[in-house]
Design a protein around this motif. Structure first.
Motif, short mmCIF file in Angstrom:
data_model
loop_
_atom_site.label_atom_id
_atom_site.label_comp_id
_atom_site.label_asym_id
_atom_site.label_seq_id
_atom_site.Cartn_x
_atom_site.Cartn_y
_atom_site.Cartn_z
N LYS A 1 4.52 6.69 0.60
CA LYS A 1 6.15 6.74 0.56
C LYS A 1 6.81 6.15 -0.59
CE LYS A 1 6.44 5.14 5.54
NZ LYS A 1 6.17 6.38 6.10
N VAL B 1 14.53 -3.33 5.68
CA VAL B 1 13.34 -2.24 5.98
C VAL B 1 12.18 -2.45 5.16
CG1 VAL B 1 12.61 -0.06 7.00
CG2 VAL B 1 15.09 -1.02 7.27
N LYS C 1 8.42 -1.16 4.25
CA LYS C 1 7.42 -0.22 4.46
C LYS C 1 6.14 0.01 3.60
CE LYS C 1 11.00 3.35 6.09
NZ LYS C 1 11.51 4.48 6.23
N VAL D 1 6.13 0.40 9.29
CA VAL D 1 7.07 0.16 9.02
C VAL D 1 8.05 -1.13 9.78
CG1 VAL D 1 9.72 1.04 9.34
CG2 VAL D 1 7.65 2.65 8.86
N ILE E 1 11.10 -3.68 10.62
CA ILE E 1 12.74 -3.73 10.54
C ILE E 1 12.83 -5.28 10.63
CG2 ILE E 1 15.24 -3.42 11.21
CD1 ILE E 1 13.86 -0.57 11.82
N GLU F 1 13.72 -0.98 1.85
CA GLU F 1 15.13 -0.22 1.75
C GLU F 1 16.14 -0.80 2.81
OE1 GLU F 1 13.25 3.74 2.59
OE2 GLU F 1 14.21 3.54 4.71
N GLU F 2 17.18 0.03 2.26
CA GLU F 2 18.44 -0.24 3.28
C GLU F 2 18.21 0.09 4.63
OE1 GLU F 2 22.62 1.98 2.49
OE2 GLU F 2 20.85 2.92 1.57
N PHE F 3 19.06 -0.60 5.56
CA PHE F 3 18.76 -0.36 7.02
C PHE F 3 19.99 0.54 7.29
CE2 PHE F 3 20.18 -1.26 11.36
CZ PHE F 3 18.99 -0.94 11.97
N LEU F 4 19.44 1.78 7.93
CA LEU F 4 20.72 2.89 8.09
C LEU F 4 20.91 2.83 9.81
CD1 LEU F 4 19.14 6.05 5.95
CD2 LEU F 4 21.33 4.33 5.25
N GLU G 1 18.74 9.37 15.65
CA GLU G 1 17.59 10.00 14.81
C GLU G 1 17.40 11.23 15.38
OE1 GLU G 1 14.15 7.68 13.90
OE2 GLU G 1 15.31 5.92 14.59
N LYS H 1 10.40 6.21 20.30
CA LYS H 1 9.49 5.54 19.81
C LYS H 1 8.95 4.17 20.43
CE LYS H 1 8.66 7.20 15.13
NZ LYS H 1 9.93 8.07 14.65
N MET I 1 18.11 10.71 9.82
CA MET I 1 19.01 9.83 10.53
C MET I 1 20.58 10.26 10.34
SD MET I 1 19.38 5.65 10.88
CE MET I 1 17.90 5.46 11.71
N ILE J 1 14.62 9.67 6.69
CA ILE J 1 13.87 8.27 7.16
C ILE J 1 12.55 8.58 6.27
CG2 ILE J 1 13.25 7.16 9.01
CD1 ILE J 1 15.96 6.36 8.52
N GLU J 2 11.94 9.47 6.91
CA GLU J 2 10.59 9.92 6.46
C GLU J 2 10.21 11.25 6.44
OE1 GLU J 2 7.46 8.84 9.11
OE2 GLU J 2 8.42 9.60 10.57
P1 AMP Z 1 8.31 5.48 10.67
O1 AMP Z 1 7.06 4.98 11.01
O2 AMP Z 1 8.41 5.89 9.07
O3 AMP Z 1 8.55 6.81 11.64
O4 AMP Z 1 9.58 4.75 10.90
C1 AMP Z 1 9.72 4.00 12.32
C2 AMP Z 1 11.05 3.90 12.67
O5 AMP Z 1 11.54 3.01 11.88
C3 AMP Z 1 11.92 5.13 12.48
O6 AMP Z 1 11.94 5.96 13.39
C4 AMP Z 1 13.34 4.53 12.51
O7 AMP Z 1 13.65 4.25 13.79
C5 AMP Z 1 13.16 3.25 11.71
N1 AMP Z 1 13.41 3.32 10.52
C6 AMP Z 1 12.62 3.40 9.30
N2 AMP Z 1 13.44 3.61 8.15
C7 AMP Z 1 14.54 2.95 8.52
C8 AMP Z 1 15.65 2.79 7.55
N3 AMP Z 1 15.82 2.78 6.56
N4 AMP Z 1 16.88 2.16 8.48
C9 AMP Z 1 16.81 2.05 10.01
N5 AMP Z 1 15.83 2.45 10.71
C10 AMP Z 1 14.81 2.75 9.98
#
Ligand code: AMP
Ligand code: GLY
Length: 422
Positions: free
Chosen positions: A103, A142, A144, A154, A156, A186-189, A193, A215, A274, A283-284
């Motif tokens: 990441k 957030v 990670k 990840v 939150i 990181e910043e929460f967005l 999605e 999810k 997002m 986001i990823e």
């Molecule tokens: P990931 O395992 O990277 O897919 O992340 C899992 C979930 O965490 C994502 O599907 C998003 O719902 C949430 N997420 C990850 N990064 C952020 C972010 N910066 N702001 C808000 N939600 C996030």
């Protein structure tokens, strides 16, 4: 062509069922595969990350083409190993798979090439991270883990206490091992999605039909995160205008950035997006097909999948016109009791025919084994997909098939696609 698909979940089953439609696919193998996949391909019990045994197997069976589907063998360099043996392979090499494997790498790449994403800082010491989170004092935040963590890396955090606990468990207790040597804060967005899987050969990028994952384990997005409890395609929030913004600001810039870094990405590049009020942000990235996104995207593909894989290998993707059905798809995942926490396996599955299928839907097997009948063998057990002219009809068909299947302790979400059909 003798084709080998590496992996053994619902995603691999969807890839195999689509490859079976190709006139080029003479014989299909899957390692390790699962009970349901064994009805469509010859399965052998070789672990997806066992590069040495996989290569020996491919040589023994005269494999012409390999598809490496899961993230861990890609990040370990399985594609490089096959290519060193002169065997054609679909998937990114190790240098390119780092886009999912780290990441920190992916965030730094986006920063360097001005690809929109959440603001972030990287830490390699827990105390520095905790100090930063305290001084920012902005929640949710957030956290990670840098490396692969089975989709669980990840957190939150709603409060400082939760954030501190997350940092400590990742960096001090090392719950994800080496993957937690560094973290991203990181910043929460907020916003809808969207998952966009895209074919790319490093010269052009061709996005597939968009999709939406669900999810959380329970209805109304409650409970812990899972690998994904269901999907719909296309994603109702992703319109033509958003698509062209993503193409200009995210998809093409990412492909070009990887080329600039001498990490040409060939394979399926997954954009987890997002749609924020300030436009689409990443986001990823994943270096592979999504699971269970593939179970709704590939059923809508009209073009020969093997032809696409081969064109990517030859770096001639530009010459292929990829066509999609003008339909919608829905996939409902049926999971073992207790999943995503601990669960039992070996439970008999009722309601499937001798091929592991059911009328009105396609059943993609994620965690099953076959021994004179189908038995559970994983957390996510089945993905039941239906396609139809509209999303509502696809959901109705999928759920009516789900209701005919049962195993002790099973659970599934009853609200897949709901928010978007009401
Ligand atoms: P990931 O395992 O990277 O897919 O992340 C899992 C979930 O965490 C994502 O599907 C998003 O719902 C949430 N997420 C990850 N990064 C952020 C972010 N910066 N702001 C808000 N939600 C996030
Ligand atoms: N469904 C999310 C993923 O494949 O990572």
């Amino acid at each position: 062509m003798n084709i080998l698909v590496v992996g053994g979940g619902g995603r691999e089953h969807a890839i195999i069922k689509k490859l079976k439609e190709s006139p080029s696919a003479q014989k299909l193998y899957c390692c390790p595969g699962n009970g349901g996949i064994s009805k469509d391909a010859e399965c052998h019990d070789i672990k997806a990350c066992d590069i040495e045994s996989m290569i020996a197997f491919a040589k023994k069976k005269d494999i012409d083409f390999v598809v490496v589907a899961p993230d861990d063998p890609l990040v370990l360099g399985m594609v490089d190993a096959f290519e060193a043996e002169g065997i054609k392979t679909f998937g990114p090499n190790k240098a390119a798979a780092i886009i999912e494997g780290s990441k920190v790498f992916s965030k730094d790449l986006m920063k360097k090439y001005h690809i929109p994403t959440a603001k972030y800082e990287v830490f390699d010491k827990a105390s520095d991270a905790i100090h930063y989170i305290e001084s920012e004092n902005s929640f949710p935040t957030v956290i990670k883990a840098d490396g692969l963590a089975l989709g669980k890396g990840v957190v939150i955090a709603q409060t400082f206490e939760e954030a501190k606990q997350a940092v400590d468990s990742i960096m001090e207790d090392k719950i994800f091992g080496e993957s937690g040597n560094q973290i991203v804060v990181e910043e929460f967005l907020t916003g809808p999605e969207v998952s966009v899987l895209a074919f790319t050969d490093g010269n052009v990028v061709k996005p597939m039909i968009s999709s939406m994952d669900h999810k959380r384990v329970f209805d109304d997005d409650k409970g812990p995160n899972t690998g994904g409890m269901g999907t719909i395609a296309p994603n109702p929030f992703y319109n033509k205008e958003t698509e062209s913004i993503c193409m200009e600001t995210i998809f093409i810039p990412t492909m070009n950035a990887m080329n600039q870094e001498n990490r040409k990405f060939k394979g399926c590049l997954y954009f987890g997006l997002m749609l924020t009020s300030n436009g689409p942000k990443v986001i990823e990235y994943n270096c592979r097909f999504g699971d269970p996104e593939t179970q709704v995207v590939l059923p809508l593909l009209k073009t020969d999948l093997f032809q696409i894989f081969n064109a990517i290998y030859d770096e001639k993707l530009e010459q292929i016109n990829i066509e999609w059905k003008n339909e919608a798809a829905a996939c409902v995942v049926m999971a073992s009791g207790g999943y995503p926490k601990s669960y039992q396996t070996g439970i008999e599955i009722k309601g499937l025919d001798e091929n592991g299928q059911i009328d009105g839907a396609t059943v993609y097997h994620a965690g099953t084994k076959f021994e004179k009948g189908f038995f559970t063998a994983g957390g996510r057990v089945l993905g039941v997909t239906a396609t139809a002219k509209t999303l509502s009809e696809a959901l109705l068909s999928s759920y009516s098939s789900v209701k005919k299947i049962s195993f002790d302790g099973m659970h599934y979400r009853t609200d897949i696609g709901n928010k978007h059909t009401k």
